[in-house]
Design an enzyme around this catalytic site. Structure first.
Site, PDB file in Angstrom:
ATOM      1  CG  ASP A  36      -2.504  -1.074   1.408  1.00 39.66           C
ATOM      2  OD1 ASP A  36      -2.225  -1.489  -0.093  1.00 39.66           O
ATOM      3  OD2 ASP A  36      -2.666  -1.155   1.978  1.00 39.66           O
ATOM      4  CG  HIS A 239      28.507   2.885  -7.201  1.00 41.81           C
ATOM      5  ND1 HIS A 239      27.548   2.282  -8.279  1.00 41.81           N
ATOM      6  CD2 HIS A 239      29.196   3.660  -7.695  1.00 41.81           C
ATOM      7  CE1 HIS A 239      28.336   3.011  -9.423  1.00 41.81           C
ATOM      8  NE2 HIS A 239      28.759   4.001  -8.937  1.00 41.81           N
ATOM      9  CG  ASP A 256      29.031  10.704  -5.870  1.00 50.50           C
ATOM     10  OD1 ASP A 256      28.543  11.314  -6.242  1.00 50.50           O
ATOM     11  OD2 ASP A 256      29.952   9.799  -6.630  1.00 50.50           O
ATOM     12  CG  ASP A 267      27.705  12.715 -10.524  1.00 46.21           C
ATOM     13  OD1 ASP A 267      27.884  12.647  -8.974  1.00 46.21           O
ATOM     14  OD2 ASP A 267      28.089  11.825 -11.144  1.00 46.21           O
ATOM     15  CG  HIS A 346      35.986   5.724 -11.356  1.00 43.72           C
ATOM     16  ND1 HIS A 346      36.408   7.372 -11.845  1.00 43.72           N
ATOM     17  CD2 HIS A 346      36.378   5.574  -9.863  1.00 43.72           C
ATOM     18  CE1 HIS A 346      36.512   7.688 -10.681  1.00 43.72           C
ATOM     19  NE2 HIS A 346      36.723   6.711  -9.808  1.00 43.72           N
ATOM     20  CG  HIS A 350      28.709  10.320 -15.876  1.00 49.92           C
ATOM     21  ND1 HIS A 350      28.366  10.855 -15.896  1.00 49.92           N
ATOM     22  CD2 HIS A 350      29.600   9.787 -14.403  1.00 49.92           C
ATOM     23  CE1 HIS A 350      28.158  11.241 -14.353  1.00 49.92           C
ATOM     24  NE2 HIS A 350      29.006  10.360 -14.050  1.00 49.92           N
ATOM     25  CG  HIS A 357      26.082   7.027 -14.945  1.00 44.03           C
ATOM     26  ND1 HIS A 357      26.543   6.000 -14.737  1.00 44.03           N
ATOM     27  CD2 HIS A 357      26.508   7.717 -13.764  1.00 44.03           C
ATOM     28  CE1 HIS A 357      27.774   6.505 -13.460  1.00 44.03           C
ATOM     29  NE2 HIS A 357      27.247   7.511 -13.350  1.00 44.03           N
ATOM     30  CD  GLU A 385      32.827  10.474 -11.737  1.00 41.62           C
ATOM     31  OE1 GLU A 385      32.864  10.331 -10.553  1.00 41.62           O
ATOM     32  OE2 GLU A 385      31.889  10.177 -12.476  1.00 41.62           O
ATOM     33  CE1 TYR A 389      37.129   5.946  -5.003  1.00 45.45           C
ATOM     34  CE2 TYR A 389      39.214   6.009  -7.033  1.00 45.45           C
ATOM     35  CZ  TYR A 389      37.868   6.091  -6.414  1.00 45.45           C
ATOM     36  OH  TYR A 389      36.772   6.859  -6.798  1.00 45.45           O
ATOM     37  NE  ARG A 406      33.656   9.166  -6.755  1.00 44.69           N
ATOM     38  CZ  ARG A 406      33.528   8.394  -6.021  1.00 44.69           C
ATOM     39  NH1 ARG A 406      34.325   7.252  -6.242  1.00 44.69           N
ATOM     40  NH2 ARG A 406      32.184   8.385  -4.948  1.00 44.69           N
ATOM     41  CD  GLU A 408      31.489  12.512 -10.141  1.00 40.71           C
ATOM     42  OE1 GLU A 408      30.141  12.999 -11.122  1.00 40.71           O
ATOM     43  OE2 GLU A 408      30.962  12.269  -9.260  1.00 40.71           O
TER      44      GLU A 408
END
Length: 443
Positions: A36, A239, A256, A267, A346, A350, A357, A385, A389, A406, A408
């Site tokens: 619901d 992620h 991020d 982003d 990575h 993008h 993305h 970005e 790591y 990172r 970005e």
């Protein structure tokens, strides 16, 4: 957003269809979260781009056939009883006037869809994403094929709409740029807020809450994607969205996060010390990533491409990692071997737009149909970005372990080069430390 924007976009798409053809785009449907209850509704990006209509279970039919309306919207009818429970509906009559198109009730879908498909040379739709619509269209085409002796004509082509809509969406118009600039500003201030409120003993989710709070206060009710707030080794998970760990002195926190404003995404990634001061090892790796980001950003201009931008960043990262002793060998060979990818795991960036993305080809047909990199053009928006790591157990000295960085930003390609839409949030070491020191002194 002014309706003339959607009218212009529809006309541009219709002009790209082969003669006597139709394009069909389906709206998103509501998704159940639990019994619901539903997730907040988010319109399908293509449907929003061409309609500006934000209700579920609708259909948009575009055509260049002279015997059909150029644009038809099929939507839910008004229903006072249901609207009391679930919210107002625009309804076909109001939609026709307010959206400047011909609208009909969704109950007429089967007949109108059959009428539009019958006699069309080609039918365009997003074959990969809109599988339910594909099934409906395929069924209608089969029925028409069976009735050809009665004069019905089944289309000879079923064409993927995605390449056409993606190419159009890749080049942002002035309205989109204004929205994305504002989304970048809101998101930048949210990151600043997180830096100011960061303390050892607080939790990752508390920083996330401050970010989401700032988004909503400024008219962006939802994030463009699940926010990443990863401290210590959690930052090495690209992620990571658990956002449940305690923030500890001596660690970095990688955030991020970006808001969604009228469908358009920001982003941004920033990395900063929980205690407000970088250690020597953290500062060395951070400055390396920042230098790589500057090099990559400097390569963004009309005629450049993601391959050139990537090469600029990898050159800096490889030189730096070699200088720090994290990589060993000859520089030229390390660059050729892309040795930095052991820690830069990575891509460099993008496309950005209605999707975080965003759609758009990364490769394009060149001379003699040879595949080449998609060159940057004014109006494109992309992220830059770079990151490093080094999880615990990596083949490095332990002093580098669990450092994740990172940085970005969102760049608009302009005729002169580029415009950084997210530059308002600090990224220089001194600026970050000064901002956090001032905030800690006040609180």
């Amino acid at each position: 957003m002014e309706n003339s924007v959607f009218v212009r976009r529809r006309a541009q798409l219709i002009a790209a269809l082969v003669p006597n053809s139709i394009a069909i785009i389906s709206a998103a449907t509501e998704q159940s979260r639990s019994r619901d209850t539903e997730y907040p509704f988010r319109q399908h990006s293509d449907f929003w781009y061409y309609s500006g209509f934000n209700e579920p279970d609708a259909l948009l039919i575009l055509t260049n056939r002279a015997d059909l309306p150029a644009v038809q919207l099929l939507c839910r009818e008004k229903d006072p009883a249901l609207e009391v429970w679930h919210g107002r509906r625009l309804g076909p009559a109001v939609a026709s006037d307010s959206l400047q198109l011909q609208a009909a009730a969704l109950s007429e879908q089967s007949a109108l869809l059959s009428q539009a498909i019958n006699g069309s040379v080609a039918v365009y739709l997003n074959i990969t994403e809109q599988t339910s619509l594909l099934q409906q269209v395929t069924k209608q085409m089969q029925l028409l094929k069976q009735r050809e002796k009665r004069g019905d004509i089944a289309p000879g082509q079923l064409v993927d709409l995605a390449p056409l809509s993606a190419a159009q969406r890749l080049l942002k118009d002035d309205t989109e740029i204004t929205l994305m600039r504002r989304a970048g500003q809101i998101s930048a201030q949210a990151h600043i807020r997180a830096m100011q409120l960061c303390r050892p003993g607080r939790f990752e989710y508390q920083l996330e809450a401050e970010i989401l709070h700032h988004f909503a206060l400024n008219g962006a009710r939802y994030p463009a994607y699940n926010s990443i707030v990863g401290s210590g080794g959690n930052g090495c998970i690209l992620h990571y969205t658990d956002n449940s760990s305690e923030l500890k002195a001596g660690e970095l926190v990688l955030i991020d996060a970006g808001c969604e404003l009228q469908g358009y995404a920001a982003d941004i990634s920033r990395t900063f010390p929980v205690s407000g001061k970088f250690s020597d090892e953290q500062a060395a790796l951070y400055q390396l990533v920042l230098d790589a980001q500057y090099a990559a950003c400097n390569a963004v201009a009309p005629g450049s491409d993601f391959a050139k931008v990537t090469a600029a960043a990898e050159q800096v990262l490889t030189e730096g990692l070699l200088g720090l002793g994290i990589l060993q060998g000859e520089l030229a060979q390390l660059i050729a071997d892309k040795a930095c990818k052991a820690y830069f795991i990575h891509g460099i960036g993008h496309w950005l737009g209605l999707d975080v993305h965003d759609v758009g080809a990364y490769k394009a047909a060149g001379l003699n149909d040879e595949v080449q990199e998609q060159p940057f053009l004014p109006g494109m928006v992309l992220t830059i970005e770079p990151g490093l790591y080094i999880p615990a157990g990596s083949p490095t000295e332990p002093r580098w372990w669990d450092i994740a960085i990172r940085i970005e930003d969102n760049l608009l390609v302009t005729p002169e080069g580029h415009d950084n839409l997210t530059t308002a949030v600090p990224k220089e070491i001194d600026a970050i430390e000064q901002l956090m020191a001032a905030a800690q002194g006040r609180n």
